[in-house]
Design a protein around this motif. Structure first.
Motif, mmCIF file in Angstrom:
data_model
loop_
_atom_site.group_PDB
_atom_site.id
_atom_site.type_symbol
_atom_site.label_atom_id
_atom_site.label_comp_id
_atom_site.label_asym_id
_atom_site.label_seq_id
_atom_site.Cartn_x
_atom_site.Cartn_y
_atom_site.Cartn_z
ATOM 1 N N UNK A 43 8.953 1.700 4.398
ATOM 2 C CA UNK A 43 7.855 0.746 4.515
ATOM 3 C C UNK A 43 8.295 -0.526 5.235
ATOM 4 N N UNK A 50 6.943 -2.055 8.746
ATOM 5 C CA UNK A 50 6.394 -3.403 8.851
ATOM 6 C C UNK A 50 7.137 -4.207 9.913
ATOM 7 N N UNK A 94 0.020 2.039 8.264
ATOM 8 C CA UNK A 94 0.196 1.098 7.149
ATOM 9 C C UNK A 94 -1.118 0.930 6.399
ATOM 10 N N UNK A 145 -2.026 4.063 4.378
ATOM 11 C CA UNK A 145 -1.151 4.146 3.186
ATOM 12 C C UNK A 145 -1.578 3.123 2.139
ATOM 13 N N UNK A 146 -1.938 1.965 2.600
ATOM 14 C CA UNK A 146 -2.338 0.926 1.659
ATOM 15 C C UNK A 146 -3.633 1.281 0.941
ATOM 16 N N UNK A 197 -2.747 3.696 -1.703
ATOM 17 C CA UNK A 197 -1.952 3.169 -2.818
ATOM 18 C C UNK A 197 -2.837 2.674 -3.951
ATOM 19 N N UNK A 198 -4.109 2.512 -3.692
ATOM 20 C CA UNK A 198 -5.028 2.157 -4.781
ATOM 21 C C UNK A 198 -6.265 3.042 -4.685
ATOM 22 N N UNK A 210 -2.891 -4.148 -1.420
ATOM 23 C CA UNK A 210 -2.285 -2.877 -1.016
ATOM 24 C C UNK A 210 -1.494 -2.217 -2.134
ATOM 25 N N UNK A 248 3.704 3.090 -3.814
ATOM 26 C CA UNK A 248 3.209 1.717 -3.689
ATOM 27 C C UNK A 248 2.823 1.476 -2.224
ATOM 28 N N UNK A 249 1.930 0.526 -1.992
ATOM 29 C CA UNK A 249 1.494 0.225 -0.628
ATOM 30 C C UNK A 249 2.511 -0.620 0.114
ATOM 31 N N UNK A 250 2.183 -0.914 1.374
ATOM 32 C CA UNK A 250 3.052 -1.749 2.201
ATOM 33 C C UNK A 250 2.636 -3.207 2.088
ATOM 34 N N UNK A 251 3.610 -4.071 2.164
ATOM 35 C CA UNK A 251 3.334 -5.510 2.091
ATOM 36 C C UNK A 251 2.673 -5.956 3.377
ATOM 37 N N UNK A 252 1.553 -6.660 3.267
ATOM 38 C CA UNK A 252 0.978 -7.251 4.473
ATOM 39 C C UNK A 252 0.941 -8.767 4.358
#
Lengths: 636, 234, 254
Positions: B3, B7, B73, B76-77, B80-81, C175, C214-218
């Motif tokens: 990840x 990013x 991204x 995937x985000x 994730x929820x 996220x 878990x998601x990626x940090x934005x």
């Protein structure tokens, strides 16, 4: 049967060294053949699990929390003692040993306490190496603060979160071993039975708290690190789920329960505010370094504190104990708060005294106080909605720690072979009163530096037949668990578990709390069986046993408190002397201090279970003092 | 890909694209100098061929990498929820720019396609002439090929919708950058008590500059009509 | 007697991990404003139990803001509306008479619901198991004063180590990213000389974090805004750069 404490011979300072040499060892290659169960993952449990796994043993560690990092050790605020003598103020292993024995009012086992003081320095080394961010001074070296009951600065701390940081250190070590495969972790799993086969502790029966499934686990030795029983009182500073169940179920299988009446009341907690209150919040004892405790001199003085002039305030601890002042040990501070409140001189005539930082703020500045105690002040403000920088805090004593616990010998093994008990769950090191910052020390001493040696001695010398969970004793224990669960669910009465727990708590607090009398204890011993009867006939436990059911979890724990509470009161009644936290009004000095009766009570009272409605049998382990000669404790 | 690497790839391509925009802006500013100036610049660029192709290829790769990584991204985000909250967070402190990154990004993608078709493709590949009819100071009317300058000029001067879309797109790009620039630095681990607040302001400033500077060219042509054009050729 | 208020609660009820859930409405009447949020739920649960219902399951333990067990989302805010405060230390005086509160569990793929408001956060433990330790074994430690640590570093490490692992950062992140939790762990150890040994620690933890879903940090910083212990997003930046450095070192070593 007689209790053999197995204290090694020889001079006090050499006992542990000598014993480590005398103990049998398990060959490194053989360690992996042994399986050890550790119940509890607090400071003692996590440190023991990690250390044993590092040695090569197979460890299964159980905790009822959702993660081992959440055990209640995490809530300890103030610090951990060690005899490093970094401040160069005259500390030594012997002084730490002496202070702890004296602080415990000469009711602890000298040899154990000396060992505790000896290993205290290694704990600090170990924790620093794990990355525990202890407070440091500007030169980069470790800082110390003073704590109650000592005249040297020997307490290491990490802001107001020392317990959290030490536990995270132990948790990290535990994680390292889980990752390596040496420890198998069972979170959200509660121990409900100890399994004894041929007189040896050989396993446990647990309930998976998510699925409700009852499961057996066998092992070569069982270590209980399950904490204290403060929640018997319902209101305490303990976490909501702390309980006596594991220790009590072991007791019912034959392990002796020692000194259950030794409970510690912490003097600086936020006072009770309503019937719905679920727990009490502690404000660290370290606050007494700078805070001054006072009440109005006049009865019925309801003016706000700022309007009470200096000469109308009674700084009662400084007045009565000029040399220790606000830093008297916890039992003394608590009892004195009770006295002034009994005189109706508490805040607004109620159950609270002031802890005032006005002078300290004037002397050191608000910023300096904020740097030292900021998080505690913030917490106080969040809970009470008043600003402690401007108004004095209101505090009152609350149940905090329990010195009593399962009886263990010098090797931390109970009278049941194979059953070891460490941390707050055992009785051994604090006598009748624990000094501040000693609980963390003891939990980690037991886990890191004692049990890894002594358990080897047991495993190497015991004759351990092969057993598995198909053994009839496991099946029997599983059946008992299931039967008890069904019984709890089937009562379907009219009162909730908490309701009955509160009733028990009140009886214990009133009669077996800060001060105890024969009359009160006799009354409590009459009432507790009645409440127990009420519980088993009129409790309401909703839901089923085959799923996540928090009411059922609580019901099982309260059922045990209802049996345990009776033994605690019986112990308090039998010990007609005062000592440390156990204050019998019938036994006090002319100045109202606890008066020991060394002739009749210089012993450990270990109780043997004889059935729920039968009186337990008392076994006495005589306490002898070679180094610290008992004297009237004085903090004047 | 991890990840964080993802990013960082997103941040790196984003930062490079901001750099490209800076260059592009510099070129566009030649529009203020008139047809000869701007066409001269365009010609100069064209003379760099075939080296330019390499740069264009790299630029295309940058865009594609940025877009694909961003979409990845974003998906995937979302995953994730899987179950969203029913209530919206009243205490949210998230900036609108960060909240809308995927949407502003997609809008910019749309704009990019439009831009490529209208300008880059039209002139560079299709060799469309840039006819403009202008009124000379002496009153005569003249129609001639102004090259790329003419195409750009006509598109801003004679289509309000076109100009409006362009200006909105520039604002959206600026908005996207206002979060993206600072975010990329954070993703590479730049964080400083004193300088991070400055970087965050700088990020907003860069966004603002991009939005204002690009838009100003279009609005300058629309409003001031510097060469007095009366109609466009195509 | 202190002030009381009446509230309408809409609580997420879900019998088990695989059963669908929905909001159920409860009336919370005569709630003393001096109660904590969890004590308010206790009161509701007592009523539900006596009414032959199934009490609302919610995780909690120390109730003094340090164990990290508790946490639900109140009106979209993890741990409720008060800044720097865990749910157990949130008091009802922060609400007004007549308020409607929507109460939901932490929502993340990596935090499956166990029952009602209780979720499984063991993913966080597994991340720590992947590298959140210094590697020292019991008995190996040198004398504590062997290495002096600059107070500034030690203080910063402590700021990061104050994380209680409650998972509110994940719950708050649009996220569902766990970067603040992992970043805090990385900073805690990475800032101390004792923690600087293992060169793959961050890579391993990030791999596990990704594997958990878990998601990626934005960089929306909702995590920092929600964190009851005020963990700063500079910890995420530190993790980002440490990760980059570890990647480079790893390449060099391979």
């Amino acid at each position: 049967m007689s209790l053999d404490s197995k204290i090694p011979s020889g001079p006090m300072a050499q006992k542990w060294t000598k014993h480590r040499f005398d103990m049998k060892l398990v060959n490194p290659a053989n360690k992996r053949k042994y399986k050890i169960i550790v119940v509890g993952s607090g400071l003692a449990g996590a440190s023991a699990s990690a250390s044993l796994s590092e040695l090569g043993y197979n460890v299964n560690c159980f905790c009822f929390q959702d993660s081992p990092r959440r055990a209640h050790s995490i809530a300890a605020q103030g610090g951990i003692n060690a005899a490093k003598n970094y401040p160069n103020d005259g500390d030594s292993v012997h002084r730490l040993f002496y202070d702890t024995v004296k602080g415990g009012d000469y009711r602890s086992r000298e040899a154990n306490v000396h060992r505790l003081a000896e290993v205290s320095n290694s704990i600090i080394d170990q924790c620093v190496a794990q990355g525990v961010p202890f407070a440091r001074d500007y030169s980069g070296y470790l800082d110390n603060r003073s704590f109650g009951g000592a005249q040297v600065s020997r307490t290491f701390f990490a802001r107001g979160q020392t317990g959290q940081q030490l536990l995270i250190g132990a948790y990290n070590s535990l994680n390292k071993e889980i990752a390596k495969g040496g420890v198998k972790m069972f979170p959200r799993t509660e121990m409900l039975e100890l399994v004894v086969i041929d007189g040896q502790a050989r396993g446990i029966v647990v309930r998976n708290l998510i699925t409700g499934k009852v499961e057996s686990h066998s092992a070569d030795a069982v270590i209980l690190a399950t904490g204290g029983y403060g929640n018997a009182f319902f209101l305490s500073t303990n976490a909501m789920n702390c309980n006596v169940t594991a220790a009590w179920r072991a007791h019912k299988k034959g392990a002796f329960f020692a000194n259950p009446c030794y409970t510690q009341i912490h003097p600086t907690c936020i006072p009770v505010h309503g019937e719905y209150q679920s727990k009490l919040t502690l404000m660290s004892e370290s606050l007494r370094n700078d805070g001054r405790v006072w009440v109005p001199k006049k009865v019925g003085d309801t003016r706000p504190p700022s309007q009470i002039p200096e000469n109308e305030r009674d700084y009662y601890l400084e007045r009565r104990y000029p040399s220790f002042g606000n830093l008297v040990p916890r039992d003394v501070a608590s009892r004195n708060a009770k006295y002034v409140c009994d005189e109706k001189r508490g805040v607004n005539g109620g159950l609270a005294v002031y802890l005032d930082f006005e002078d300290a703020i004037k002397r050191l500045g608000e910023d300096s106080i904020r740097a030292k105690y900021g998080n505690l002040f913030d917490m106080y403000q969040r809970i009470t909605d008043t600003n402690p920088y401007q108004n004095p805090m209101q505090i009152f004593p609350a149940i905090h720690y329990t010195m009593g616990g399962l009886w263990v010998d010098y090797n931390l093994m109970s009278n049941l072979p194979g059953l070891h008990v460490i941390g707050e769950a055992n009785f051994s090191d604090h006598g009748a009163n624990r000094l501040g910052a000693s609980a963390l020390m003891q939990g980690l001493a037991d886990g890191y530096f004692v049990i890894p040696y002594t358990i080897g001695n047991y495993l190497a010398s015991a004759k351990l037949d092969k057993v598995d969970t198909q053994h009839s004793e496991f099946k029997k224990a599983e059946a008992e668990v299931k039967q008890r669960t069904e019984k709890l669910l089937s009562i379907n009465g009219k009162r909730t578990v908490d309701d009955i727990h509160k009733e028990l708590g009140k009886v214990l607090w009133n009669h077996c709390g800060m001060s105890r009398t024969e009359k009160g204890l006799t009354e409590a011993l009459k009432k507790i069986p009645e409440i127990r009867e009420e519980f088993w006939n009129n409790v309401k436990v909703p839901g089923s046993g085959a799923s996540f059911n928090q009411s059922l979890e609580r019901a099982g724990r309260v059922a045990d408190f209802l049996e345990f509470g009776e033994t605690m009161c019986l112990d308090a009644l039998t010990r007609s002397e005062s000592c440390g936290g156990h204050f019998r009004e019938e036994s006090q000095t002319d100045e109202g201090e606890a008066k020991r009766d060394d002739e009749n009570f210089s012993h450990v009272a270990a109780w043997e279970f004889n059935g729920v409605d039968n009186k337990p049998t008392l076994h006495k382990e005589k306490l002898t003092f070679e180094e610290c000669l008992p004297s009237q404790r004085s903090y004047k | 890909m991890q990840s964080i690497c993802k990013k960082q790839l997103l941040g790196l391509t984003g930062l490079l694209l901001v750099g490209f925009l800076g260059g592009h802006l510099g070129g566009n500013l030649f529009l203020f100098g008139g047809a000869d100036s701007f066409n001269g610049y365009a010609q100069h660029l064209a003379n760099l061929r075939p080296g330019l192709l390499l740069i264009e290829g790299a630029l295309g790769l940058l865009f594609i990498t940025h877009i694909i990584t961003a979409l990845n991204v974003w998906f995937e985000n979302q995953a994730a929820r899987p179950i969203k909250y029913i209530a919206t967070n009243q205490n949210s402190e998230q900036s609108l720019a960060s909240k809308t990154m995927p949407y502003t990004g997609l809008f910019i993608l749309l704009y990019l396609i439009w831009h490529l078709f209208n300008y880059t493709y039209a002139f560079g590949i299709n060799h469309q002439p840039g006819l403009l009819t202008i009124k000379l100071p002496n009153g005569t009317v003249e129609t001639k090929d102004f090259g790329l300058y003419g195409i750009v000029y006509a598109s801003f001067k004679f289509s309000i919708l076109n100009t409006l879309f362009y200006v909105i797109a520039m604002c959206v790009i600026g908005f996207h950058i206002s979060h993206g620039f600072a975010s990329a630095l954070q993703t590479f681990g730049f964080s400083h008590k004193k300088y991070t607040p400055i970087v965050e302001k700088l990020s907003k400033l860069i966004g603002l500059i991009v939005a204002v500077a690009f838009s100003s060219i279009a609005l300058y042509i629309l409003i001031f009509n510097p060469i007095n054009a009366i109609s466009g050729g195509n | 007697m202190s002030k009381t208020i009446n509230l309408t609660l809409k609580v997420w009820r879900q019998a088990g991990a695989d059963t669908p859930g929905k909001l159920e409405t409860y009336n919370a009447t005569n709630i003393d404003v001096e109660m904590s949020f969890l004590e308010m739920l206790d009161v509701i649960n007592e009523e539900i139990a006596l009414d032959d219902g199934d009490p609302i399951a919610f995780d909690n333990d120390c109730r003094e803001g340090i164990c990290g067990t508790c946490g639900v989302v109140v009106n979209g805010s993890p741990h409720g509306p008060q800044k720097s405060t865990t749910l157990c230390q949130l008091h009802m005086r922060k609400f007004n008479d007549g308020d409607t509160l929507i109460i939901e569990p932490w929502r993340a793929k990596a935090f499956p619901v166990i029952k009602d408001l209780v979720v499984d956060r063991s993913a966080l433990d597994r991340i720590s198991q992947a590298g959140g330790y210094t590697g020292v074994k019991t008995g190996q430690a040198p004398e504590a004063h062997t290495i002096a640590v600059p107070k500034a570093d030690s203080d910063k490490a402590m700021d990061a180590a104050a994380c209680i692992g409650c998972g509110a950062c994940v719950a708050a992140c649009p996220n569902a990213s766990a970067m603040l939790y992992v970043g805090a762990k990385v900073s805690h150890l990475g800032l101390l000389p004792q923690g600087k040994l293992d060169c793959d620690r961050v890579i391993n933890m990030v791999n596990q974090m990704d594997a958990e879903g878990f998601g990626n940090c934005t960089n929306t910083y909702e995590c920092e805004a929600t964190c009851p212990k005020d963990i700063n997003v500079s910890n995420i930046a530190r993790m980002n750069r440490t990760h980059l450095v570890e990647k480079i070192i790893q390449r060099k070593n391979s």
